[in-house]
Design a protein around this motif. Structure first.
Motif, PDB file in Angstrom:
ATOM      1  N   ILE A 160      54.497  81.651  43.810  1.00 35.75           N
ATOM      2  CA  ILE A 160      55.373  82.527  43.034  1.00 35.75           C
ATOM      3  C   ILE A 160      56.736  82.639  43.704  1.00 35.75           C
ATOM      4  CG2 ILE A 160      54.727  84.728  44.154  1.00 35.75           C
ATOM      5  CD1 ILE A 160      54.491  85.913  41.280  1.00 35.75           C
ATOM      6  N   CYS A 161      57.786  82.775  42.873  1.00 36.86           N
ATOM      7  CA  CYS A 161      59.142  83.072  43.359  1.00 36.86           C
ATOM      8  C   CYS A 161      59.715  84.141  42.426  1.00 36.86           C
ATOM      9  CB  CYS A 161      60.000  81.814  43.447  1.00 36.86           C
ATOM     10  SG  CYS A 161      60.333  81.020  41.858  1.00 36.86           S
ATOM     11  N   ARG A 162      61.033  84.176  42.231  1.00 32.04           N
ATOM     12  CA  ARG A 162      61.611  85.214  41.369  1.00 32.04           C
ATOM     13  C   ARG A 162      61.359  84.926  39.895  1.00 32.04           C
ATOM     14  NH1 ARG A 162      66.618  85.741  39.054  1.00 32.04           N
ATOM     15  NH2 ARG A 162      67.446  84.057  40.321  1.00 32.04           N
ATOM     16  N   THR A 163      61.665  83.681  39.460  1.00 38.90           N
ATOM     17  CA  THR A 163      61.511  83.365  38.037  1.00 38.90           C
ATOM     18  C   THR A 163      60.650  82.139  37.765  1.00 38.90           C
ATOM     19  OG1 THR A 163      63.545  82.069  38.025  1.00 38.90           O
ATOM     20  CG2 THR A 163      63.732  84.402  37.411  1.00 38.90           C
ATOM     21  N   GLY A 164      60.367  81.332  38.766  1.00 39.34           N
ATOM     22  CA  GLY A 164      59.490  80.182  38.572  1.00 39.34           C
ATOM     23  C   GLY A 164      60.054  78.832  38.965  1.00 39.34           C
ATOM     24  N   GLY A 165      61.350  78.743  39.241  1.00 44.24           N
ATOM     25  CA  GLY A 165      61.960  77.465  39.584  1.00 44.24           C
ATOM     26  C   GLY A 165      61.565  76.955  40.964  1.00 44.24           C
ATOM     27  N   ARG A 166      61.752  77.784  41.980  1.00 46.07           N
ATOM     28  CA  ARG A 166      61.396  77.373  43.343  1.00 46.07           C
ATOM     29  C   ARG A 166      59.896  77.155  43.463  1.00 46.07           C
ATOM     30  NH1 ARG A 166      64.380  82.200  46.385  1.00 46.07           N
ATOM     31  NH2 ARG A 166      63.993  83.120  44.349  1.00 46.07           N
ATOM     32  N   SER A 167      59.122  78.058  42.858  1.00 42.08           N
ATOM     33  CA  SER A 167      57.660  77.925  42.968  1.00 42.08           C
ATOM     34  C   SER A 167      57.163  76.662  42.278  1.00 42.08           C
ATOM     35  CB  SER A 167      56.955  79.169  42.417  1.00 42.08           C
ATOM     36  OG  SER A 167      57.331  79.427  41.082  1.00 42.08           O
ATOM     37  N   GLN A 168      57.827  76.246  41.200  1.00 45.67           N
ATOM     38  CA  GLN A 168      57.454  75.002  40.525  1.00 45.67           C
ATOM     39  C   GLN A 168      57.637  73.818  41.466  1.00 45.67           C
ATOM     40  OE1 GLN A 168      56.115  74.602  37.408  1.00 45.67           O
ATOM     41  NE2 GLN A 168      55.912  72.427  37.837  1.00 45.67           N
ATOM     42  N   ARG A 169      58.776  73.777  42.166  1.00 46.33           N
ATOM     43  CA  ARG A 169      59.040  72.668  43.096  1.00 46.33           C
ATOM     44  C   ARG A 169      58.051  72.685  44.259  1.00 46.33           C
ATOM     45  NH1 ARG A 169      64.265  74.300  41.855  1.00 46.33           N
ATOM     46  NH2 ARG A 169      64.733  75.150  43.906  1.00 46.33           N
ATOM     47  N   VAL A 170      57.775  73.876  44.807  1.00 45.43           N
ATOM     48  CA  VAL A 170      56.824  73.978  45.916  1.00 45.43           C
ATOM     49  C   VAL A 170      55.420  73.575  45.455  1.00 45.43           C
ATOM     50  CG1 VAL A 170      55.669  75.590  47.486  1.00 45.43           C
ATOM     51  CG2 VAL A 170      58.144  75.694  47.202  1.00 45.43           C
ATOM     52  N   SER A 216      42.909  86.559  44.326  1.00 48.04           N
ATOM     53  CA  SER A 216      43.587  85.263  44.383  1.00 48.04           C
ATOM     54  C   SER A 216      44.520  85.199  45.583  1.00 48.04           C
ATOM     55  CB  SER A 216      44.420  85.044  43.113  1.00 48.04           C
ATOM     56  OG  SER A 216      43.590  84.954  41.981  1.00 48.04           O
ATOM     57  N   THR A 217      44.719  83.997  46.113  1.00 47.72           N
ATOM     58  CA  THR A 217      45.686  83.798  47.187  1.00 47.72           C
ATOM     59  C   THR A 217      47.033  83.477  46.559  1.00 47.72           C
ATOM     60  OG1 THR A 217      43.968  82.972  48.665  1.00 47.72           O
ATOM     61  CG2 THR A 217      46.246  82.430  49.232  1.00 47.72           C
ATOM     62  N   VAL A 218      48.008  84.379  46.786  1.00 42.90           N
ATOM     63  CA  VAL A 218      49.352  84.206  46.241  1.00 42.90           C
ATOM     64  C   VAL A 218      50.276  83.797  47.380  1.00 42.90           C
ATOM     65  CG1 VAL A 218      51.290  85.341  45.095  1.00 42.90           C
ATOM     66  CG2 VAL A 218      48.943  85.901  44.418  1.00 42.90           C
ATOM     67  N   LEU A 219      51.024  82.714  47.164  1.00 39.16           N
ATOM     68  CA  LEU A 219      52.018  82.236  48.117  1.00 39.16           C
ATOM     69  C   LEU A 219      53.395  82.547  47.552  1.00 39.16           C
ATOM     70  CD1 LEU A 219      53.040  80.633  50.577  1.00 39.16           C
ATOM     71  CD2 LEU A 219      52.733  78.545  49.210  1.00 39.16           C
ATOM     72  N   ASP A 220      54.117  83.451  48.212  1.00 39.36           N
ATOM     73  CA  ASP A 220      55.454  83.870  47.784  1.00 39.36           C
ATOM     74  C   ASP A 220      56.472  83.034  48.558  1.00 39.36           C
ATOM     75  OD1 ASP A 220      57.916  85.284  47.444  1.00 39.36           O
ATOM     76  OD2 ASP A 220      56.810  87.140  47.062  1.00 39.36           O
ATOM     77  N   VAL A 221      57.285  82.256  47.841  1.00 38.16           N
ATOM     78  CA  VAL A 221      58.217  81.337  48.497  1.00 38.16           C
ATOM     79  C   VAL A 221      59.669  81.823  48.422  1.00 38.16           C
ATOM     80  CG1 VAL A 221      56.705  79.356  48.161  1.00 38.16           C
ATOM     81  CG2 VAL A 221      58.427  79.858  46.425  1.00 38.16           C
ATOM     82  N   ARG A 222      59.861  83.117  48.149  1.00 36.84           N
ATOM     83  CA  ARG A 222      61.216  83.674  48.070  1.00 36.84           C
ATOM     84  C   ARG A 222      61.780  83.898  49.475  1.00 36.84           C
ATOM     85  NH1 ARG A 222      60.714  88.946  45.249  1.00 36.84           N
ATOM     86  NH2 ARG A 222      58.780  88.979  46.448  1.00 36.84           N
TER      87      ARG A 222
END
Length: 108
Positions: free
Chosen positions: A59-69, A16-22
């Motif tokens: 993906i981010c640390r807990t899901g908040g930022r990744s949800q917005r992205v 899978s392609t994972v995008l880390d936005v941290r």
């Protein structure tokens, strides 16, 4: 913005392609080997680095930022899903990680 889909850590295949936005310091402490790293605030400016035809697992640390992205990407025509629990859940699930710090990988 519309609701976006969320998936569990267990549903992410090795290819899978994972995008880390941290942030950079979070990435350096521990990340998924092979993930794409673009901090959240850089997504609009670096959008051309992402393939709109690829299913992105954000993906981010807990899901908040990744949800917005994820919501933003979907609104802009990309195929993206949020990863429930973020890197914290990834670590708890015992999934493999690497770090750039010469220390064991961790989630900050």
């Amino acid at each position: 913005m519309s609701e976006s889909e969320s998936v569990s850590i267990e549903s992410i295949a090795d290819n899978s392609t994972v995008l880390d936005v941290r942030e950079d310091y979070e990435w350096e402490a521990g990340h998924i080997d092979g993930a794409v790293h673009i901090p959240m605030e850089q997504i609009p400016a670096r959008l051309d680095e992402l393939d709109p035809d690829t299913d992105l697992h954000v993906i981010c640390r807990t899901g908040g930022r990744s949800q917005r992205v994820t919501q933003w990407l979907v609104a802009n025509g990309y195929s993206a899903v949020n990863v429930n629990g973020g890197m914290g859940a990834w670590l708890e699930a015992g999934r493999p990680m690497v770090s750039d710090t010469n220390q064991p990988p961790t989630v900050l």
